[in-house]
Each structure stands twice: as structure tokens, then as C-alpha cells.
Design a protein around this motif. Sequence first.
Motif, PDB file in Angstrom:
ATOM      1  N   HIS A 178      -4.562   3.656   4.155  1.00 28.55           N
ATOM      2  CA  HIS A 178      -5.167   4.535   5.152  1.00 28.55           C
ATOM      3  C   HIS A 178      -6.161   5.486   4.483  1.00 28.55           C
ATOM      4  CE1 HIS A 178      -5.565   7.418   8.438  1.00 28.55           C
ATOM      5  NE2 HIS A 178      -5.057   6.474   9.212  1.00 28.55           N
ATOM      6  N   PRO A 179      -7.315   5.707   5.109  1.00 30.41           N
ATOM      7  CA  PRO A 179      -8.321   6.610   4.523  1.00 30.41           C
ATOM      8  C   PRO A 179      -7.787   8.004   4.221  1.00 30.41           C
ATOM      9  CG  PRO A 179      -9.274   5.360   6.326  1.00 30.41           C
ATOM     10  CD  PRO A 179      -7.815   5.039   6.322  1.00 30.41           C
ATOM     11  N   ASP A 180      -6.858   8.495   5.059  1.00 29.87           N
ATOM     12  CA  ASP A 180      -6.280   9.815   4.790  1.00 29.87           C
ATOM     13  C   ASP A 180      -5.519   9.830   3.469  1.00 29.87           C
ATOM     14  OD1 ASP A 180      -7.334  10.795   7.089  1.00 29.87           O
ATOM     15  OD2 ASP A 180      -5.483  10.703   8.254  1.00 29.87           O
ATOM     16  N   ASP A 181      -4.799   8.736   3.196  1.00 32.67           N
ATOM     17  CA  ASP A 181      -4.062   8.653   1.931  1.00 32.67           C
ATOM     18  C   ASP A 181      -5.013   8.641   0.745  1.00 32.67           C
ATOM     19  OD1 ASP A 181      -1.639   8.563   3.278  1.00 32.67           O
ATOM     20  OD2 ASP A 181      -1.670   6.376   3.448  1.00 32.67           O
ATOM     21  N   ARG A 182      -6.100   7.925   0.891  1.00 28.73           N
ATOM     22  CA  ARG A 182      -7.094   7.896  -0.187  1.00 28.73           C
ATOM     23  C   ARG A 182      -7.732   9.271  -0.378  1.00 28.73           C
ATOM     24  NH1 ARG A 182     -10.165   2.180   1.239  1.00 28.73           N
ATOM     25  NH2 ARG A 182      -8.661   0.810   0.196  1.00 28.73           N
ATOM     26  N   LEU A 183      -8.063   9.912   0.728  1.00 34.62           N
ATOM     27  CA  LEU A 183      -8.716  11.219   0.660  1.00 34.62           C
ATOM     28  C   LEU A 183      -7.838  12.243  -0.045  1.00 34.62           C
ATOM     29  CD1 LEU A 183     -10.981  13.194   1.505  1.00 34.62           C
ATOM     30  CD2 LEU A 183      -9.764  13.508   3.662  1.00 34.62           C
ATOM     31  N   ASN A 239       0.822  -1.200   0.000  1.00 35.33           N
ATOM     32  CA  ASN A 239       0.000   0.000   0.000  1.00 35.33           C
ATOM     33  C   ASN A 239       0.860   1.255   0.000  1.00 35.33           C
ATOM     34  OD1 ASN A 239       0.787  -0.795   2.656  1.00 35.33           O
ATOM     35  ND2 ASN A 239      -0.655   0.682   3.502  1.00 35.33           N
ATOM     36  N   MET A 240       1.994   1.217   0.744  1.00 35.35           N
ATOM     37  CA  MET A 240       2.890   2.366   0.766  1.00 35.35           C
ATOM     38  C   MET A 240       3.512   2.595  -0.603  1.00 35.35           C
ATOM     39  SD  MET A 240       2.741   3.856   3.596  1.00 35.35           S
ATOM     40  CE  MET A 240       4.143   4.930   3.322  1.00 35.35           C
ATOM     41  N   ARG A 241       3.859   1.508  -1.285  1.00 28.48           N
ATOM     42  CA  ARG A 241       4.431   1.651  -2.621  1.00 28.48           C
ATOM     43  C   ARG A 241       3.421   2.283  -3.563  1.00 28.48           C
ATOM     44  NH1 ARG A 241       6.875  -3.524  -1.604  1.00 28.48           N
ATOM     45  NH2 ARG A 241       5.185  -4.557  -2.732  1.00 28.48           N
ATOM     46  N   LEU A 242       2.163   1.862  -3.449  1.00 30.43           N
ATOM     47  CA  LEU A 242       1.126   2.404  -4.319  1.00 30.43           C
ATOM     48  C   LEU A 242       0.914   3.889  -4.058  1.00 30.43           C
ATOM     49  CD1 LEU A 242      -0.947   1.725  -6.493  1.00 30.43           C
ATOM     50  CD2 LEU A 242      -2.577   1.172  -4.683  1.00 30.43           C
ATOM     51  N   VAL A 243       0.888   4.272  -2.789  1.00 29.28           N
ATOM     52  CA  VAL A 243       0.720   5.682  -2.441  1.00 29.28           C
ATOM     53  C   VAL A 243       1.901   6.506  -2.945  1.00 29.28           C
ATOM     54  CG1 VAL A 243       0.608   7.303  -0.518  1.00 29.28           C
ATOM     55  CG2 VAL A 243      -0.748   5.211  -0.447  1.00 29.28           C
ATOM     56  N   LEU A 244       3.108   5.970  -2.792  1.00 28.51           N
ATOM     57  CA  LEU A 244       4.296   6.682  -3.270  1.00 28.51           C
ATOM     58  C   LEU A 244       4.277   6.831  -4.788  1.00 28.51           C
ATOM     59  CD1 LEU A 244       7.084   5.119  -1.013  1.00 28.51           C
ATOM     60  CD2 LEU A 244       6.165   7.445  -0.906  1.00 28.51           C
ATOM     61  N   ILE A 245       3.848   5.784  -5.477  1.00 26.86           N
ATOM     62  CA  ILE A 245       3.759   5.854  -6.941  1.00 26.86           C
ATOM     63  C   ILE A 245       2.734   6.901  -7.351  1.00 26.86           C
ATOM     64  CG2 ILE A 245       3.084   4.582  -9.013  1.00 26.86           C
ATOM     65  CD1 ILE A 245       4.228   2.068  -7.711  1.00 26.86           C
ATOM     66  N   GLN A 246       1.603   6.941  -6.647  1.00 28.62           N
ATOM     67  CA  GLN A 246       0.588   7.959  -6.932  1.00 28.62           C
ATOM     68  C   GLN A 246       1.168   9.361  -6.787  1.00 28.62           C
ATOM     69  OE1 GLN A 246      -2.820   6.058  -4.460  1.00 28.62           O
ATOM     70  NE2 GLN A 246      -3.796   7.553  -5.782  1.00 28.62           N
ATOM     71  N   GLY A 247       1.853   9.589  -5.682  1.00 25.62           N
ATOM     72  CA  GLY A 247       2.442  10.904  -5.461  1.00 25.62           C
ATOM     73  C   GLY A 247       3.493  11.247  -6.501  1.00 25.62           C
ATOM     74  N   THR A 289     -12.182  19.330   6.024  1.00 22.73           N
ATOM     75  CA  THR A 289     -13.257  19.083   6.988  1.00 22.73           C
ATOM     76  C   THR A 289     -13.455  17.591   7.254  1.00 22.73           C
ATOM     77  OG1 THR A 289     -14.870  19.193   5.165  1.00 22.73           O
ATOM     78  CG2 THR A 289     -14.501  21.199   6.451  1.00 22.73           C
ATOM     79  N   ASN A 290     -13.083  16.754   6.285  1.00 25.03           N
ATOM     80  CA  ASN A 290     -13.220  15.308   6.479  1.00 25.03           C
ATOM     81  C   ASN A 290     -11.926  14.646   6.947  1.00 25.03           C
ATOM     82  OD1 ASN A 290     -16.013  14.204   5.351  1.00 25.03           O
ATOM     83  ND2 ASN A 290     -15.384  15.908   4.060  1.00 25.03           N
ATOM     84  N   TRP A 291     -10.853  15.410   7.006  1.00 25.37           N
ATOM     85  CA  TRP A 291      -9.556  14.871   7.400  1.00 25.37           C
ATOM     86  C   TRP A 291      -9.574  14.488   8.877  1.00 25.37           C
ATOM     87  CZ3 TRP A 291      -4.621  17.991   8.660  1.00 25.37           C
ATOM     88  CH2 TRP A 291      -3.518  17.129   8.696  1.00 25.37           C
ATOM     89  N   LYS A 292      -9.011  13.344   9.163  1.00 28.35           N
ATOM     90  CA  LYS A 292      -8.889  12.834  10.531  1.00 28.35           C
ATOM     91  C   LYS A 292     -10.229  12.520  11.176  1.00 28.35           C
ATOM     92  CE  LYS A 292      -4.415  13.084  10.628  1.00 28.35           C
ATOM     93  NZ  LYS A 292      -3.609  11.842  10.594  1.00 28.35           N
ATOM     94  N   LYS A 293     -11.274  12.446  10.365  1.00 25.48           N
ATOM     95  CA  LYS A 293     -12.535  11.991  10.940  1.00 25.48           C
ATOM     96  C   LYS A 293     -12.425  10.525  11.314  1.00 25.48           C
ATOM     97  CE  LYS A 293     -16.201  15.023   9.244  1.00 25.48           C
ATOM     98  NZ  LYS A 293     -17.452  15.092   8.464  1.00 25.48           N
ATOM     99  N   TYR A 294     -13.270  10.113  12.204  1.00 27.26           N
ATOM    100  CA  TYR A 294     -13.209   8.743  12.699  1.00 27.26           C
ATOM    101  C   TYR A 294     -13.495   7.754  11.579  1.00 27.26           C
ATOM    102  CZ  TYR A 294     -14.681   4.485  15.090  1.00 27.26           C
ATOM    103  OH  TYR A 294     -14.825   3.191  15.491  1.00 27.26           O
ATOM    104  N   ALA A 295     -12.589   6.792  11.399  1.00 29.63           N
ATOM    105  CA  ALA A 295     -12.787   5.721  10.423  1.00 29.63           C
ATOM    106  C   ALA A 295     -13.317   4.496  11.159  1.00 29.63           C
ATOM    107  CB  ALA A 295     -11.476   5.376   9.724  1.00 29.63           C
ATOM    108  N   PRO A 296     -14.452   3.944  10.723  1.00 28.03           N
ATOM    109  CA  PRO A 296     -15.035   2.791  11.416  1.00 28.03           C
ATOM    110  C   PRO A 296     -14.041   1.644  11.529  1.00 28.03           C
ATOM    111  CG  PRO A 296     -16.556   3.666   9.786  1.00 28.03           C
ATOM    112  CD  PRO A 296     -15.258   4.381   9.595  1.00 28.03           C
ATOM    113  N   VAL A 297     -13.942   1.069  12.725  1.00 30.99           N
ATOM    114  CA  VAL A 297     -13.001  -0.021  12.960  1.00 30.99           C
ATOM    115  C   VAL A 297     -13.351  -1.222  12.096  1.00 30.99           C
ATOM    116  CG1 VAL A 297     -12.092  -1.609  14.688  1.00 30.99           C
ATOM    117  CG2 VAL A 297     -12.562   0.762  15.302  1.00 30.99           C
ATOM    118  N   ALA A 298     -14.636  -1.473  11.919  1.00 33.44           N
ATOM    119  CA  ALA A 298     -15.061  -2.626  11.124  1.00 33.44           C
ATOM    120  C   ALA A 298     -14.561  -2.517   9.692  1.00 33.44           C
ATOM    121  CB  ALA A 298     -16.583  -2.745  11.145  1.00 33.44           C
TER     122      ALA A 298
END
Length: 220
Positions: free
Chosen positions: A67-72, A3-11, A203-212
Motif C-alpha cells: 500500500h502507498p501509505d505503508d511505503r510513504l 507484503n505485510m511480512r515485509l512491512v512488519l520486518i521494516q517496522g 500532506t501526502n497521506w491518504k491522497k488518491y492513488a491512481p487505480v492503474a
Amino acid sequence: MPNMRLVLIQGFVGGIALAILVFAILLQFVPVIQSAAFISYIVSVCCLVALVLLSIISTFTQKTFIHPDDRLWGNTFCFILFMADTLALGHFFDPLVYGSLVSDQVRLFSYNAGSSVLITFLLIYLVLFFSKKIGFHELIMGDPNKREKEIVARFILFSILLGAVLVGLKWLLDQLYLAVHYSLGVWIIMGISFGIIVLIAVTNWKKYAPVADTIAEKKP
């Protein structure tokens, strides 16, 4: 790690696309090498296509946890770059080279395309924002107490109100184009788009991500 590789490639791809786009726009001010500017723009668009594909993979894949933050923020940057490439198209069709008719048509297309993307984004976001008021979650989650007739009635009214707002927005954007033309109009739309998408992301950054959801995404 995948997942980190994918995020780095995106960036990395997004950064290259943005840098090439800026470089292409700067080349436009050098009349002798305007063809190189257009080629650079095409390369930027190709990088954008690759970035969109990577964003689709990172957003909808269930094989690796991202991580949802990375997707956002990744998709936020993807949206900004998409708008920039779309709105910049008209800059590469100089009336002195392609003629006034072709240049005006391409610039109008570029402006309308950017306007349409902005309006579509607002439409989808407002539908999601008011989904609980309308009752969409009852239909999606299969609520046994759902009231389909009432939900449909709300949706009909909501579509009328939202449609009127979007038609008014489209009219304002059309009037803006007539008033300031392409060069300034695209910068205004880009500024509006940038402000809205960044505001929503913040405004959506760091919002609670459901554990499930997090646990489900970690499963292979």
C-alpha cells in the motif's frame, strides 16, 4: 501476505535500530562504558543499512502489492532514522578520549553530512514540486507537443533560483554551527528535518492513488 511480512520486518528493524541508538546515546553519559556506547551505535547503523535495503525492496518491487501509505510512512521513518544516525556520530567521539582535533573533525563531518542530506532532500522535493511548472512531465511522458527548448530554458532559470536558495540555506546552517556548535546544532537540524519530512508525509497521506498504478502493482 508477503507484503505485510515485509512491512512488519521494516517496522521491527526500524524499531530496533532506533532503540539501540537511544540506548547508545544514554550510555555516553556513563564514562566507564563509552566503548559499549560506540559498539551500540555501530549496531544501530547496521540495522539502518538493513532498513534502507528493505525500503528499496518495498519501494521499487513490482512482485507484491504494498500500500502507498505503508511505503510513504516506512520511508519517512527510514529518513528520520538515517538523519538521527548521521547526526549522532559526533556524540561518540569524546575530546578527552580521541583528542580535540579528531573530535572536532568528526563532529564537523557529522554536522555537514546531516546538512547535506537535508539540502539534497529539499532540492529533490522542490524539483518534483515544480516539475509541472518546468515541464518535466512532457519530457518523461513523451508528449508529442513537448517544447524542449522552452523546457530547457525554464530549467536553467529554475536551477539558478534554486541554487541561490540552497546556497543561502547552506550558509545559514554553517553560521548556525559557528554560533551554537555541534551539540545544539545537530538537534536543530534534526528538528528541522523531522518537521519537514513529517509535514510532507502528512500532506501526502491518504491522497488518491491512481487505480492503474495499483492494478499494475498487483500483477505478478
